[in-house]
Design a protein around this motif. Structure first.
Motif, mmCIF file in Angstrom:
data_model
loop_
_atom_site.group_PDB
_atom_site.id
_atom_site.type_symbol
_atom_site.label_atom_id
_atom_site.label_comp_id
_atom_site.label_asym_id
_atom_site.label_seq_id
_atom_site.Cartn_x
_atom_site.Cartn_y
_atom_site.Cartn_z
ATOM 1 N N ILE A 244 0.811 -1.209 0.000
ATOM 2 C CA ILE A 244 0.000 0.000 0.000
ATOM 3 C C ILE A 244 0.852 1.270 0.000
ATOM 4 N N ALA A 245 2.110 1.159 0.351
ATOM 5 C CA ALA A 245 2.994 2.326 0.352
ATOM 6 C C ALA A 245 3.536 2.629 -1.042
ATOM 7 N N LYS A 246 3.634 1.595 -1.898
ATOM 8 C CA LYS A 246 4.295 1.786 -3.190
ATOM 9 C C LYS A 246 3.409 1.481 -4.394
ATOM 10 N N ASP A 247 2.379 0.668 -4.215
ATOM 11 C CA ASP A 247 1.608 0.222 -5.370
ATOM 12 C C ASP A 247 0.113 0.197 -5.060
ATOM 13 N N ARG A 248 -0.544 1.347 -5.266
ATOM 14 C CA ARG A 248 -1.993 1.410 -5.079
ATOM 15 C C ARG A 248 -2.725 1.475 -6.421
ATOM 16 N N THR A 249 -2.002 1.222 -7.521
ATOM 17 C CA THR A 249 -2.597 1.296 -8.854
ATOM 18 C C THR A 249 -3.755 0.319 -9.011
ATOM 19 N N PHE A 250 -3.571 -0.873 -8.480
ATOM 20 C CA PHE A 250 -4.583 -1.913 -8.651
ATOM 21 C C PHE A 250 -5.426 -2.124 -7.389
ATOM 22 N N PHE A 251 -5.440 -1.142 -6.514
ATOM 23 C CA PHE A 251 -6.299 -1.218 -5.341
ATOM 24 C C PHE A 251 -7.751 -0.983 -5.766
ATOM 25 N N THR A 252 -8.603 -1.948 -5.528
ATOM 26 C CA THR A 252 -10.022 -1.829 -5.805
ATOM 27 C C THR A 252 -10.763 -1.514 -4.507
ATOM 28 N N ALA A 253 -12.080 -1.367 -4.604
ATOM 29 C CA ALA A 253 -12.880 -1.153 -3.399
ATOM 30 C C ALA A 253 -12.698 -2.325 -2.433
ATOM 31 N N GLU A 254 -12.632 -3.535 -2.976
ATOM 32 C CA GLU A 254 -12.439 -4.713 -2.124
ATOM 33 C C GLU A 254 -11.086 -4.666 -1.426
ATOM 34 N N ALA A 255 -10.046 -4.289 -2.179
ATOM 35 C CA ALA A 255 -8.707 -4.246 -1.598
ATOM 36 C C ALA A 255 -8.637 -3.239 -0.459
ATOM 37 N N TYR A 256 -9.210 -2.052 -0.673
ATOM 38 C CA TYR A 256 -9.219 -1.048 0.400
ATOM 39 C C TYR A 256 -10.014 -1.542 1.601
ATOM 40 N N LEU A 257 -11.146 -2.207 1.336
ATOM 41 C CA LEU A 257 -11.978 -2.693 2.440
ATOM 42 C C LEU A 257 -11.234 -3.740 3.261
ATOM 43 N N VAL A 258 -10.588 -4.681 2.591
ATOM 44 C CA VAL A 258 -9.837 -5.719 3.300
ATOM 45 C C VAL A 258 -8.704 -5.092 4.107
ATOM 46 N N TRP A 259 -7.974 -4.162 3.490
ATOM 47 C CA TRP A 259 -6.849 -3.542 4.194
ATOM 48 C C TRP A 259 -7.335 -2.747 5.395
ATOM 49 N N PHE A 260 -8.400 -1.980 5.214
ATOM 50 C CA PHE A 260 -8.902 -1.139 6.310
ATOM 51 C C PHE A 260 -9.401 -1.964 7.479
ATOM 52 N N THR A 261 -10.155 -3.001 7.205
ATOM 53 C CA THR A 261 -10.840 -3.727 8.283
ATOM 54 C C THR A 261 -10.017 -4.851 8.882
ATOM 55 N N LEU A 262 -9.046 -5.410 8.133
ATOM 56 C CA LEU A 262 -8.264 -6.537 8.635
ATOM 57 C C LEU A 262 -6.808 -6.187 8.923
ATOM 58 N N TYR A 263 -6.184 -5.452 8.038
ATOM 59 C CA TYR A 263 -4.750 -5.167 8.176
ATOM 60 C C TYR A 263 -4.487 -3.913 9.013
ATOM 61 N N ALA A 264 -5.144 -2.819 8.630
ATOM 62 C CA ALA A 264 -4.788 -1.506 9.171
ATOM 63 C C ALA A 264 -4.918 -1.378 10.687
ATOM 64 N N PRO A 265 -5.946 -1.949 11.339
ATOM 65 C CA PRO A 265 -6.015 -1.789 12.797
ATOM 66 C C PRO A 265 -4.755 -2.263 13.523
ATOM 67 N N ILE A 266 -4.058 -3.239 12.939
ATOM 68 C CA ILE A 266 -2.796 -3.708 13.518
ATOM 69 C C ILE A 266 -1.618 -2.890 12.999
ATOM 70 N N LEU A 267 -1.576 -2.674 11.691
ATOM 71 C CA LEU A 267 -0.425 -2.026 11.073
ATOM 72 C C LEU A 267 -0.294 -0.550 11.448
ATOM 73 N N LEU A 268 -1.403 0.110 11.771
ATOM 74 C CA LEU A 268 -1.346 1.534 12.110
ATOM 75 C C LEU A 268 -1.224 1.780 13.619
ATOM 76 N N ARG A 269 -1.258 0.741 14.391
ATOM 77 C CA ARG A 269 -1.141 0.905 15.845
ATOM 78 C C ARG A 269 0.243 1.473 16.190
ATOM 79 N N ASP A 270 0.225 2.513 16.994
ATOM 80 C CA ASP A 270 1.448 3.204 17.436
ATOM 81 C C ASP A 270 2.209 3.887 16.303
ATOM 82 N N ARG A 271 1.564 4.093 15.158
ATOM 83 C CA ARG A 271 2.222 4.770 14.042
ATOM 84 C C ARG A 271 1.932 6.274 14.025
ATOM 85 N N PHE A 272 0.833 6.685 14.626
ATOM 86 C CA PHE A 272 0.486 8.106 14.669
ATOM 87 C C PHE A 272 1.239 8.800 15.797
#
Length: 317
Positions: A244-272
């Protein structure tokens, strides 16, 4: 399927209506929707149909209570309303957009809290009132019967309605609620813009007084962790997610939804830089999960609306 003696048959079908997209779309969509409207009227009146089980004929009645499509298609063909960049872009309420001062940019934006130098917005997110079916058609009728061309243009801009939709003749259709918002694109655009914003890449917009932008080095780590996590997430949960940092060209609505709801809550913890930004993000994730619920109660929807308003107000801040 057998139901009530008064309603013997009921099923759901989708009628696909081909629409001509811009920039060469028809100037008068009502003339193209006439055929579809006539079909709906005939279906509502009833079509003589054979019942094989009872070995008899009966009048089959069909109605099309809902219409769906992307936002420009619904606005142009179904509701004859202005597009999402218009001064009054919403077919559900009277929200008013504003252009950027001292520029020639024709795009309208709809911030509830407007910056200094702009007219004060009399509307509040928590008290936005929906337009009823009768009010919608009354406004459309006023546009149709305006005494002059200029008056008609003014009313069309004021109400966000170009003319009375020909589909208003079809029974079972209620404006504007028979044509709900295009949830997929609304959600995709929201998530995409959110990623651009917190990565510092949203239309060259600076963070202002806040410090929510995640540094590039941290984003690269998040992107690498995203790719690595694909190997441990079952495919039934969704598609594999690119970096997601280098290649969002092929990000679809599904890809964003999966990343937001499954990946991001863990990956963004303590990043802000501050916990309030992560808390604001997790509220959005919670809202998305609830929006995707199949069954909700009245109280749950009321609470969801309050949380959406809360998140939006914090987002504008």
């Amino acid at each position: 399927m057998n139901l009530d003696p008064a309603i013997r048959y009921q099923w759901e079908n989708i009628i696909c209506v081909g629409l001509i997209p811009g920039p060469r779309k028809p100037k008068n969509f009502n003339s193209f929707m006439w055929v579809y409207t006539e079909e709906l009227l005939q279906a509502a009146r009833g079509v003589s149909t054979y019942d094989a089980e009872a070995d008899t004929m009966f009048d089959l009645h069909a109605y099309a209570p809902l219409g769906s499509g992307d936002m420009p298609a619904i606005a142009s063909a179904f509701t004859c309303t202005k597009n999402h960049n218009a001064k009054h872009p919403c077919r559900f309420c009277s929200i008013e957009g504003v252009t950027i001062v001292n520029t020639r940019n024709p795009v309208h934006y709809v911030p509830m809290t407007r910056p200094a130098g702009y007219p004060t917005n009399p509307l509040k997110a928590e008290t936005l009132q929906s337009i009823s079916h009768d009010e919608f058609l009354t406004r459309a009728n006023l546009v149709d019967h305006a005494p002059t061309v200029n008056h008609r243009k003014d009313l069309a801009q004021l109400y966000g309605i170009n003319t009375t939709p020909i589909l208003s003749r079809a029974p079972g259709i209620s404006f504007p609620f028979s044509f709900p918002s295009d949830f997929m694109h609304l959600l995709e655009n929201l998530m995409k813009n959110y990623v651009l914003l917190i990565s510092g890449n949203f239309k060259k917009l600076k963070a202002g007084r806040e410090r929510y932008v995640i540094p590039e080095k941290a984003w690269n780590e998040i992107g690498a962790a995203t790719v690595k996590a694909n190997a441990t997430i079952p495919s039934s949960f969704g598609r594999r997610i690119p970096d997601i940092a280098k290649d969002r060209t092929f990000f679809t609505a599904e890809a964003y939804l999966v990343w937001f709801t499954l990946y991001a809550p863990i990956l963004l913890r303590d990043r802000f830089t501050r916990p309030k930004y992560y808390k604001h993000f997790t509220l959005l994730v919670n809202i998305i999960h609830r929006l995707l619920s199949i069954i909700t109660t009245h109280d749950e929807r009321a609470a969801l609306r309050r949380d959406i308003v809360k998140w939006y107000e914090e987002y504008e801040q």
